[in-house]
Every structure is written in C-alpha cells, then in structure tokens.
Motif scaffolding. Structure first.
Motif, PDB file in Angstrom:
ATOM      1  N   PHE A  58       0.834  -1.189   0.000  1.00  0.00           N
ATOM      2  CA  PHE A  58       0.000   0.000   0.000  1.00  0.00           C
ATOM      3  C   PHE A  58       0.878   1.253   0.000  1.00  0.00           C
ATOM      4  N   ARG A  59       1.933   1.186   0.816  1.00  0.00           N
ATOM      5  CA  ARG A  59       2.804   2.347   0.943  1.00  0.00           C
ATOM      6  C   ARG A  59       3.466   2.660  -0.393  1.00  0.00           C
ATOM      7  N   ARG A  60       3.984   1.628  -1.053  1.00  0.00           N
ATOM      8  CA  ARG A  60       4.629   1.827  -2.353  1.00  0.00           C
ATOM      9  C   ARG A  60       3.696   2.549  -3.313  1.00  0.00           C
ATOM     10  N   GLN A  61       2.464   2.101  -3.301  1.00  0.00           N
ATOM     11  CA  GLN A  61       1.491   2.594  -4.257  1.00  0.00           C
ATOM     12  C   GLN A  61       1.086   4.033  -3.958  1.00  0.00           C
ATOM     13  N   TRP A  62       0.835   4.331  -2.691  1.00  0.00           N
ATOM     14  CA  TRP A  62       0.119   5.555  -2.375  1.00  0.00           C
ATOM     15  C   TRP A  62       0.824   6.555  -1.477  1.00  0.00           C
ATOM     16  N   SER A  63       1.927   6.191  -0.863  1.00  0.00           N
ATOM     17  CA  SER A  63       2.434   7.060   0.206  1.00  0.00           C
ATOM     18  C   SER A  63       2.831   8.441  -0.306  1.00  0.00           C
ATOM     19  N   THR A  64       3.304   8.508  -1.545  1.00  0.00           N
ATOM     20  CA  THR A  64       3.653   9.825  -2.085  1.00  0.00           C
ATOM     21  C   THR A  64       2.429  10.722  -2.135  1.00  0.00           C
ATOM     22  N   GLU A  65       1.351  10.160  -2.669  1.00  0.00           N
ATOM     23  CA  GLU A  65       0.094  10.906  -2.750  1.00  0.00           C
ATOM     24  C   GLU A  65      -0.377  11.333  -1.369  1.00  0.00           C
ATOM     25  N   ILE A  66      -0.357  10.345  -0.453  1.00  0.00           N
ATOM     26  CA  ILE A  66      -0.871  10.627   0.904  1.00  0.00           C
ATOM     27  C   ILE A  66      -0.026  11.716   1.552  1.00  0.00           C
ATOM     28  N   ALA A  67       1.292  11.588   1.418  1.00  0.00           N
ATOM     29  CA  ALA A  67       2.187  12.558   2.045  1.00  0.00           C
ATOM     30  C   ALA A  67       1.948  13.946   1.452  1.00  0.00           C
ATOM     31  N   ALA A  68       1.752  13.998   0.156  1.00  0.00           N
ATOM     32  CA  ALA A  68       1.545  15.287  -0.500  1.00  0.00           C
ATOM     33  C   ALA A  68       0.271  15.948   0.001  1.00  0.00           C
ATOM     34  N   ILE A  69      -0.782  15.154   0.045  1.00  0.00           N
ATOM     35  CA  ILE A  69      -2.064  15.707   0.511  1.00  0.00           C
ATOM     36  C   ILE A  69      -1.941  16.158   1.962  1.00  0.00           C
ATOM     37  N   ALA A  70      -1.311  15.283   2.785  1.00  0.00           N
ATOM     38  CA  ALA A  70      -1.145  15.621   4.197  1.00  0.00           C
ATOM     39  C   ALA A  70      -0.395  16.941   4.329  1.00  0.00           C
ATOM     40  N   GLY A  91     -18.689  17.467   6.894  1.00  0.00           N
ATOM     41  CA  GLY A  91     -18.019  17.105   8.152  1.00  0.00           C
ATOM     42  C   GLY A  91     -18.670  15.953   8.893  1.00  0.00           C
ATOM     43  N   ARG A  92     -19.664  15.315   8.255  1.00  0.00           N
ATOM     44  CA  ARG A  92     -20.326  14.217   8.983  1.00  0.00           C
ATOM     45  C   ARG A  92     -19.398  13.016   9.132  1.00  0.00           C
ATOM     46  N   VAL A  93     -18.547  12.832   8.158  1.00  0.00           N
ATOM     47  CA  VAL A  93     -17.662  11.666   8.189  1.00  0.00           C
ATOM     48  C   VAL A  93     -16.231  12.174   8.060  1.00  0.00           C
ATOM     49  N   THR A  94     -15.340  11.672   8.904  1.00  0.00           N
ATOM     50  CA  THR A  94     -13.944  12.102   8.782  1.00  0.00           C
ATOM     51  C   THR A  94     -13.236  11.187   7.791  1.00  0.00           C
ATOM     52  N   VAL A  95     -12.615  11.811   6.826  1.00  0.00           N
ATOM     53  CA  VAL A  95     -11.801  11.067   5.879  1.00  0.00           C
ATOM     54  C   VAL A  95     -10.458  11.769   5.841  1.00  0.00           C
ATOM     55  N   GLY A  96      -9.395  11.006   5.991  1.00  0.00           N
ATOM     56  CA  GLY A  96      -8.057  11.570   5.898  1.00  0.00           C
ATOM     57  C   GLY A  96      -7.381  11.028   4.660  1.00  0.00           C
ATOM     58  N   PRO A  97      -6.171  11.497   4.365  1.00  0.00           N
ATOM     59  CA  PRO A  97      -5.490  11.051   3.150  1.00  0.00           C
ATOM     60  C   PRO A  97      -5.286   9.538   3.092  1.00  0.00           C
ATOM     61  N   ALA A  98      -4.913   8.946   4.210  1.00  0.00           N
ATOM     62  CA  ALA A  98      -4.637   7.503   4.185  1.00  0.00           C
ATOM     63  C   ALA A  98      -5.904   6.712   3.936  1.00  0.00           C
ATOM     64  N   SER A  99      -6.991   7.092   4.645  1.00  0.00           N
ATOM     65  CA  SER A  99      -8.209   6.314   4.471  1.00  0.00           C
ATOM     66  C   SER A  99      -8.827   6.591   3.101  1.00  0.00           C
ATOM     67  N   LEU A 100      -8.544   7.770   2.540  1.00  0.00           N
ATOM     68  CA  LEU A 100      -9.016   8.052   1.185  1.00  0.00           C
ATOM     69  C   LEU A 100      -8.416   7.054   0.200  1.00  0.00           C
ATOM     70  N   TYR A 101      -7.105   6.886   0.306  1.00  0.00           N
ATOM     71  CA  TYR A 101      -6.458   5.972  -0.648  1.00  0.00           C
ATOM     72  C   TYR A 101      -6.757   4.522  -0.342  1.00  0.00           C
ATOM     73  N   GLU A 102      -7.011   4.255   0.909  1.00  0.00           N
ATOM     74  CA  GLU A 102      -7.459   2.890   1.250  1.00  0.00           C
ATOM     75  C   GLU A 102      -8.755   2.588   0.505  1.00  0.00           C
ATOM     76  N   ALA A 103      -9.682   3.567   0.553  1.00  0.00           N
ATOM     77  CA  ALA A 103     -10.971   3.378  -0.110  1.00  0.00           C
ATOM     78  C   ALA A 103     -10.793   3.350  -1.630  1.00  0.00           C
ATOM     79  N   LEU A 104      -9.973   4.274  -2.161  1.00  0.00           N
ATOM     80  CA  LEU A 104      -9.770   4.320  -3.611  1.00  0.00           C
ATOM     81  C   LEU A 104      -9.171   3.010  -4.122  1.00  0.00           C
ATOM     82  N   GLN A 105      -8.219   2.484  -3.330  1.00  0.00           N
ATOM     83  CA  GLN A 105      -7.607   1.230  -3.773  1.00  0.00           C
ATOM     84  C   GLN A 105      -8.643   0.126  -3.866  1.00  0.00           C
TER      85      GLN A 105
END
Lengths: 896, 118
Positions: free
Chosen positions: A19-31, B43-57
C-alpha cells in the motif's frame, strides 16, 4: 513542500508495504498541503490537523494490516462481536499479543507462573487425593449404582450400621423382596491360612453367598466366578486375588484347577478375581456352605453389597427396604423383639465406606482452594501494578480505535494465557507431587488399587480452576485499564505517576483479601494443631511404648477347645525367654481397638420389658498377666490367676466405667449374666476392677468394658493378639518371635504386626494428615500474603517518593517516615484481619466435628493467628518502608 | 426483481458513499477529492489522506473507479497527480445506494417519525 512532522513520517512507514509503495507519495503530498493550509489559521489549527492525519493514518494501518474479521475487531464497533469472531480474534491476534507481552517481561512472567503453578498444582494434588478417597473411590463401571445395606435396631440401642451388622435370613429377605436390586450378595469376613508351598500365609478372606463379580460388573482375570452349584453343597472351591496369584503362583494361568490347603483343608482354585474387586482387602474368596435361610436370625455379622437395577434410584430401593422391614417385623416380631421399629437402609458403597473421611477431605479441598484465591489476589495485585506501566500502551491502542471491550478482552486474554500456562506448570508440579501425597495417606483410606493418581478428573478440575482464576485475577486490572482516561494518559506522557486513587484502593482490597484468607487458613490450622496436641496428650491408660503386637489365627481344623488358650499361654512363655523381651501376654484385641460388644444383665435385674434395653459393654479376653504387662492399675479386688480355670466359676474383671455406671463403684463380688436375665448366658462374678483405658480410640470417652480370662473363655475365639514388651526397639525382636511361633507350629503365620504406638498413631492418622496439610497451606498463605503486602507497600513507596521527599525536607526523620509507611500499610491488614476472623469463626464451625477438646472459636488459636499475622505483616511492610526512609529528599524533589 | 451486480456492495459505508458522490461531479485528484468529500459530507464523516487511498484502492480493485490522465487544462502542479473517475459500475452503484437511501428517507417520512421534530 514542507517536511512532514516526524510522527506522521513514522506513521506512514507503518502502512503495509504494498500500500505504501502505491500511495504514500500521494498521501504525504495531501497531508502536507492540508497541514500547510491549517498552519495559516494558527498554531492550534496546525496541531489539530497533524493529529487528524496521524489518527487517520494509524487507523488505516490497523485496518489494512488486520483485514477480515480482525478489521471489524479493531474498530470500536467490535464490542458487539459474535462469539465465533470473538474466539477467532482471541485465538489469533489476542493470543499473539498476550504471548508477546509475557515474553517481554520474563521475570514478571516467571514469578506469576511459578506462584500460579504452585497454587494450581496444589489444588490438583489435593483433588486427586479427594477423588481417590471420597469422590470416586471405586473404579467399577457405574460404581454409584453399587450399594451397601445397613440396619438399625432401636430396641437394641443399635444405631445405623453397615459393617458386620446384618443376619443371613435378613439378607435373604432383602435379596428376595427388593426389586430395585439387580444383584445382591451377602458376605462375611475372616482370616484363613493357606499352606503348602514355601510359606504359610494368612489371607484376609471373604465368605460369599453368591458371585459378587456381576455386582461389580467385573470379570475374573482367569477361570470363573462362583456359580449356583458352588453354594449350599459344601463345594471346596476358592477364588484368589490377583495379588496372591502373582506373589504365590507367579501369575500362572494354570492356577485354575490347582488344589490349595486352606486351614489344612484342600480347596480347588476356580478363578482369580481382579484387583479392583478386592473388597475390604480380601485375598481369598470362599463360598458359604450353609443356606442363608437356615442361619440364626440374630447372628448379625454379615455385609450386603448390591447393584441397583438400571433406572432404579436409591430412594426406590429404600422404599422397598422399608416394606421388607415391615413384612419381616410382622412375620418374626414375636420371636425377635428387635424387629420393632427396625430399619433397613441402603447407601452407595462409597457412602458406606468413605463417608467418615468426607469432612476432612472437603475441608482440605476447600482450604487449598483458599490458597488458590490467595494466589489470585497476589497475581491480580501484580498485574494491577504492571498495568500502570502499560497505561500508555493501552491509551495508544485506544486512540487507534480499539474499543473499551476490545482492550478488556485483550487484557483478559493475557490473564487467561497466564492462567493456562500456570495450569500447565501446575499439572507438571502435581504430577511430581501426587506421589509424595500418596505416600502420606494410609493405604486403608484409599480403596482403589491404583491409589492416589493424577487422573483426567483432577486435570479437568485444575483446568477449570485455571480458567476461573484467570478471570478472577485478570478482571480488576482489565477494568481499571478500560476505565483509563486516554487523553489524560497521552497528555501526561503516561509514566508511572498517574496511579489513581482507584488503583490504590484496589491494591488495598487485594491486601484485605489476602490477609482475610490467610487468617482463615491460619486459624483452621491452629485449631487442628491444638486439637491434635490435645489428642496426642491423652493418656490411653496403658503402656504403649516398646510394645509390639501381632495377630494369630489358629485354624479350627487343628485347634479347638483348651488347645487354643494352651497354645497362646505356651507361646507367651517361650517369647518371654527371648533376650530383650520384658514380658509377653495375649488379648483378643489391642486395648484401643476393642470391637466385641456384649449385652449383659446384672443379677437381680428384672427381665426387660417395653422399651427397656439391656446395657452392653466391650469384652476382651486376656491372659492373666495382661494388666501387669500393659501397666493397667488394679483398683479393687484381684486380677485373673490360677484359680480361674475352665469349668470353674466364671469370673470377670471390669473397668472403672462399668463399675461406676452399673455397680455404684461396689463391683467386686457382684455378678452379671451375658444376655437377658432370663436367658441362658453364663453368669460371671466380678473379681476385680481395673482403671479405664481408652478402649474406643483416644478421642472417644471410655466405654464400659469387662475382661474374661484366656483360660476360661479363650476357646471362644481362635484369633488372639500376642503383645510383647521389649527393652528397646520392638521391631528387632520380630524374627525371634517368628521363630518361637514356628517352633510350635511351622505352618502358623503371624500378621498385623504393629507396635501399640503405631496403632495409636493410626487412630489419629486423619487428624495428622489434616493438620499437616492445612499447616502447609497456612504457611504458604502467610508467605503469599507477606509477598503481597510488601509488594503493595513497595509500590506505594515508589508512588510517594516526592511526598516523602517533601516530608523529609520539612524535617521528618527517617523513623517517622518508616512509621508513617508501616502505619498506612497496616490499615488494610487490620481490616483483612477483622474480616478474616469473622469468616474464620463462621467456617470454624465446619471444623467442629474434627476437633478434640478444642472449641471452634478457641481464643488461643484466634490470638495466635492474630499475633503471627500481624508479625508477618509488620515485617513485610517494614522492609520496603526502610527503603522509603532512605530516600534522599534533594534527589526525590529534583526528579520531578 | 433480478438481482443486479451492484446489490452485493450495498449498503455502502458512509465514507465510500461520500467518495463516490464526490467523484460524480467529475474526475479529480486526491487532494481535491478530499476537499470535495468534506464539502458534500459537511463534516459528517472524517476522511483523511490515508483512508481516502485505502478506499480508492479498494474501489479501484472492484472496478468502480478508474485512473485517468490529468486533463490538459489542469494547473501545472496538478498535472503530475493521479486523477480518478467513476466507472459505469461505480455510477450505477452510487445511484443504487442513493435510491436506497432516498427510499429509506421517504418511508421514514411517511411513517410520521419526522413530524414535529423540525
């Protein structure tokens, strides 16, 4: 793009690799962009943004890493897991966590496991003993359907008795009329000698009116059991025990058909019965020749063993027996007055034979259970102390989305893992320990041939206890952990300083429990020790040191009439010639094991009418030098001498109790008759009064007893005891005595060899075992309580370093600090002592039946308990308190 | 009624529903998608970057979304990003869920549960 905070970078690294390989760049950028945006709104907003992203990343990590059922388990909604998911979670993840937690703290885990193992092992051992002695003493198939039948004759003043209590025609009534019995057999017990071969051997024998093997649902090892033709027609056939088969016939299957000499008569061996059929330790079984219906109704010396029919209960059998009793009373009541109000009562064979050991057995099982509770309190206290150190771990997991139920379950899993590992260790220790315990319990208390063993039932019991303990000691720490305020812990860094008041209170509760349990065990063991000392101090009324006793049974086929007393007189004479022997005499029973009782009536007594009863007394047939040899003082008149010859006027010596109770202390010269006044029993003149001996065991009051002389009445029994007083070690003369016997009759065995001291000790065997076991438990309890108290005090000291520092900085000296710590430590101790004393007094009543001349609220035992306990508690809190007084105030204050 | 392939995914979790809804407005990249989710979800549901990509994947694996090239008119910085678009199945699933929710709300309203609470 600015660098992400360290915590976020670490959190990103925790994501699964793919998962990290695939997405961490994107996640880090957004964060980064979000944090940057928030930062423009101020410092607080930025921090909140970081926290949000961090939480999201960690939660995603947990979800991705666990997957499936585990994913659900990691979410707060997991509090509502189905039982199957629960098991699955527990078995996989919780278990892994639990084992890791154990390995991470090896010393802590080792201590907990050892304490638990000892507690559970002790329980398994005691359970094994209780199982073999009272719970499942007999290994026959469906042994709880095997019953004995007892009888009670109110008119004879005879209480319910099962052993050697019933007559043959009464057995026939039961056998023919009680439909609830599938089989029933009556038997008599006695001694027979087998001769031929290298050594004469005395065998304890059963004489049967049927085949008992179907009653026990057993098969003979070889050959067959008795059949109908073996009875009532003088068939000289015999069954032997597996033990005799092995020792005498080398387990030769060809033993069937061999002829053995039983009391000099030839008998054909028809079979070998299995070890578990050795009822009352019999080694030789012979069929009764006379039909039971033809025996006298009032010769009551038989036992009945039977098996309940499938589906019939003991209540049904007892109802049928009541009918049998009524019918017999109606039919024979005119000839036998004792049938008025008589009762026939059935009880399981285990109840019949082992019931008297039950109070001691269950007392010990309960006591060792107390020890386990103490262990639980100790372990719970340790876990609680440790859980403080783990608050941060729990808080983090809580922040990751683990619900309260989830954390509680995790902690309980850890406790259960501890408990089960402790149980395994305990099983190992029990396996080692059970042999030692088996050696302490006299064989006569354990009917099963296998003896006391660690069996499946004991292991199951230990496993159940282990599970229960895991829940008991795991609950308090788990609950406190689940109550932990996450934010509070995370905010303060979660070190050891946030021990709440609730924790301290729980520690206090543990100490109260430990002390209370110890008080109960200490008090109980104090009572038993005092009782044992009192019983040991009882003067039995005769010399028992350096006196050897043994039994001889002369075969009727060789000896009868005056030959019997002559044999024993002659034997005593030749034994007295052995160097080292001071004196030798004979008696029909050892002084504290008298068993023959006879009814009598004083001369001039009116015949008994209505509800009246004849008095009865023990009777012992003794040689004329018996009283002198055992140093039983003569109080009035004379003892037996050459004047008392067979055929002359019958004479008797009575004990002081009989003289006082029935002859107003003016017994010499009075006469009494055996049996009813109008009966044809012999009339005896009292020639002397001797002091009382403890003739029913040292704990019982002396019963009325009279003695007859060997010369006049010795022929009435073929069994007598030889008693030999020696100068030194009695056992050393045994070989010489054997030679003396062999010189008179080479085929004559001697058996039941024991010193009178051993016989007295045996009388107190249950007391001794109970006292030692409970004493050991009490010592263990005291140790555990001491460890628990000092642990809690040490914890409290650790918590209060700063406070103590302040006190010392303000001028408190080390002595006053110590006093303060000890005083506070003693508060729960005193509470526990009060609670424990109340509990102990309540439980002490259950011990009352086991106590001799000690009240169940014995003040000495209470005071002793309090003194020992307070002493130990003082010591246990003093040691850690000394550490407190050594605190350097400067360093203590700087450390904060 | 014949069972459609979308049914097996219903009901959706609030997070997935919001992401599909946000994508319904048109293809976009992660950062904008996250902002849209917060906007439509209020704001009803919290979505962060990690969970966003978890869902997208997960949506991607189920072919409910697909990756598309950045539109030529995107600002330079955004052209390097991965863009996401609903597939036909995704559209259908979103509608199915929306219909399910609408039906639910209608039934709730018809039951009179909401009267007087406004």
């Amino acid at each position: 793009m600015s660098r992400l905070p360290l915590s976020l970078r670490l959190a990103l690294r925790a994501l699964p690799r793919a998962f990290r390989r695939q997405w961490s760049t994107e996640i880090a950028a957004i964060a980064a962009r979000r944090i940057e945006a928030a930062a423009r709104l101020g410092h607080g907003a930025r921090r909140r943004a970081v926290a949000r992203v961090l939480r999201d990343t960690l939660a995603t990590t947990v979800r991705l890493r666990l997957g499936g059922a585990l994913r659900r388990a990691a979410l707060p909604a997991s509090d509502r897991l189905s039982p199957l998911d629960w098991m699955h979670t527990m078995l996989t993840q919780d278990l892994r966590f639990a084992l890791r937690a154990l390995v991470q703290r090896p010393l802590f885990s080792a201590v907990v496991l050892l304490v638990l193992g000892l507690g559970l092992g002790a329980n398994a051992v005691v359970y094994s003993a209780v199982d073999a002695i009272v719970l499942n003493p007999f290994s026959w198939p469906e042994a709880d359907r095997v019953v004995g039948i007892g009888v009670e004759y109110p008119r004879l003043g005879r209480e319910l008795r099962f052993f050697e209590a019933i007559s043959a025609p009464e057995y026939a009534d039961v056998r023919d009329q009680a439909g609830a019995l599938e089989h029933s057999v009556a038997f008599d017990l006695g001694n027979r000698q087998i001769t031929g071969g290298d050594m004469p051997q005395n065998l304890f024998s059963g004489f049967w009116w049927g085949d008992v093997l179907p009653v026990l649902e057993l098969q003979p090892e070889v050959g067959r059991g008795f059949t109908g033709e073996d009875f009532g027609q003088e068939r000289a056939v015999a069954l032997i025990s597996t033990q005799v088969w092995r020792s005498r016939f080398a387990a030769d299957p060809g033993v069937v058909g061999r002829v053995v000499q039983v009391d000099g008569e030839p008998y054909t061996v028809i079979g070998v019965f299995p070890s578990s059929a050795r009822i009352y330790g019999t080694d030789l079984w012979l069929p009764m020749w006379a039909s039971p219906e033809l025996m006298p109704r009032d010769r009551r010396q038989f036992n009945i063993i039977g098996r309940l029919r499938e589906g019939a209960g003991i209540a049904q059998l007892n109802a049928e027996l009541a009918t049998v009793a009524r019918r017999t009373a109606a039919e024979h009541g005119a000839a036998f007055e004792e049938y008025e109000g008589w009762r026939l009562v059935a009880a399981t064979w285990a109840d019949v034979n082992q019931a008297e050991l039950r109070p001691a057995a269950f007392m010990l099982l309960g006591s060792v259970g107390f020890v386990l509770l103490l262990v639980c309190a100790n372990v719970g206290s340790l876990l609680l102390a440790r859980s403080v150190g783990r608050q941060r771990e729990m808080a983090v997991r809580s922040a990751l989305g683990a619900g309260r139920g989830r954390i509680l379950r995790q902690l309980l899993t850890e406790s259960l893992v501890l408990a089960l590992l402790g149980g395994l260790l305990g099983a190992g220790l029990a396996w080692l320990g059970v042999r030692g315990v088996a050696a302490l319990v006299p064989a006569r208390m354990v009917p099963a041939e296998a003896g006391i063993q660690l069996n499946v039932r004991a292991l199951g019991y230990a496993a159940a206890l282990a599970l229960a303990s895991g829940i008991v000691f795991g609950f308090a720490p788990a609950l406190t952990a689940a109550r932990t305020q996450v934010r509070h812990v995370l905010a303060t860094g979660g070190g050891g300083t946030t021990r709440g008041r609730a924790h301290r209170r729980l520690h206090g509760v543990f100490v109260v429990a430990e002390v209370a349990l110890s008080v109960c065990l200490l008090f109980g063991s104090g009572l038993l020790i005092r009782s044992f000392i009192a019983a040991r101090a009882v003067d039995p009324g005769y010399t028992y040191t350096d006196v050897l006793s043994m039994r001889l049974t002369l075969p009727w086929s060789k000896y009868e009439g005056p030959a019997i007393p002559d044999f024993f007189e002659h034997l005593a004479g030749s034994v007295e010639a052995i160097p080292g022997v001071v004196a030798a005499t004979t008696a029909s029973a050892p002084p504290s094991d008298t068993f023959i009782r006879r009814q009598f009536s004083r001369e001039g007594d009116a015949p008994v009418t209505g509800d009246g009863q004849l008095p009865d007394a023990f009777v012992t047939i003794v040689a004329s030098d018996y009283f002198e040899t055992l140093e039983i003082p003569l109080l009035a008149g004379r003892v037996f001498d050459g004047r008392d010859v067979p055929g002359g006027a019958g004479v008797a010596v009575v004990n002081a109790t009989m003289a006082r109770r029935y002859f107003d202390d003016q017994a010499v010269g009075k006469r009494f008759k055996l049996g009813a006044p109008d009966g044809d029993g012999p009339m005896l003149e009292i020639i002397g009064v001797v002091a009382d001996v403890k003739n029913r065991g040292v704990r019982q009051a002396t019963a009325a007893e009279f003695y007859g002389s060997l010369q006049q009445f010795g022929a009435s029994s073929n069994q007598h005891f030889l008693m030999v007083r020696t100068e030194a070690e009695p056992a050393a003369v045994t070989p010489a005595i054997r030679e003396a016997v062999a010189a008179m009759d080479p085929e004559q065995p001697i058996y039941s060899i024991a010193t009178l001291q051993q016989r007295l000790d045996d009388d107190l065997a249950v007391d001794r075992i109970a006292m030692r076991a409970l004493g050991a438990f009490a010592v263990l309890a005291l140790l555990l309580a001491a460890v628990g108290i000092s642990g809690v005090v040490a914890n409290a000291v650790g918590d209060r370093v700063r406070e103590i520092g302040v006190r010392m900085a303000l001028g408190a000296d080390s002595g006053s600090v110590r006093t303060l710590i000890v005083r506070q430590a003693l508060v729960p101790v005193v509470v526990g002592w009060i609670v424990g004393t109340a509990l102990a007094i309540a439980l002490g009543r259950g011990l009352a039946s086991m106590l001799y001349e000690v009240g169940a609220t014995d003040p000495a035992a209470l005071a002793g308990t309090g003194a020992v306990l307070l002493g130990v508690a003082l010591l246990a809190s003093w040691l850690p308190a000394r550490r407190a007084s050594a605190i350097d105030p400067v360093r203590a204050l700087r450390a904060e | 009624m014949a069972r459609r392939p979308a049914d097996e995914h219903l009901p959706l979790t609030p997070r997935v529903f919001l992401i599909l809804w946000a994508l319904h407005r048109g293809p976009t990249h992660g950062y904008a998608l996250l902002s849209r989710v917060e906007e439509v979800g209020r704001g009803r549901v919290t979505v962060g970057p990690a969970s966003l990509y978890e869902a997208l994947q997960s949506l991607h694996q189920r072919r409910l979304v697909r990756e598309v090239p950045a539109p030529p008119d995107a600002p330079g910085d955004d052209r390097r990003r991965r863009y996401w678009q609903l597939t036909g199945d995704g559209e259908e699933l979103l509608r199915a869920e929306a219909t399910r929710l609408a039906d639910l709300v209608r039934d709730v309203a018809a039951s009179g549960l909401l009267e007087g609470s406004a």
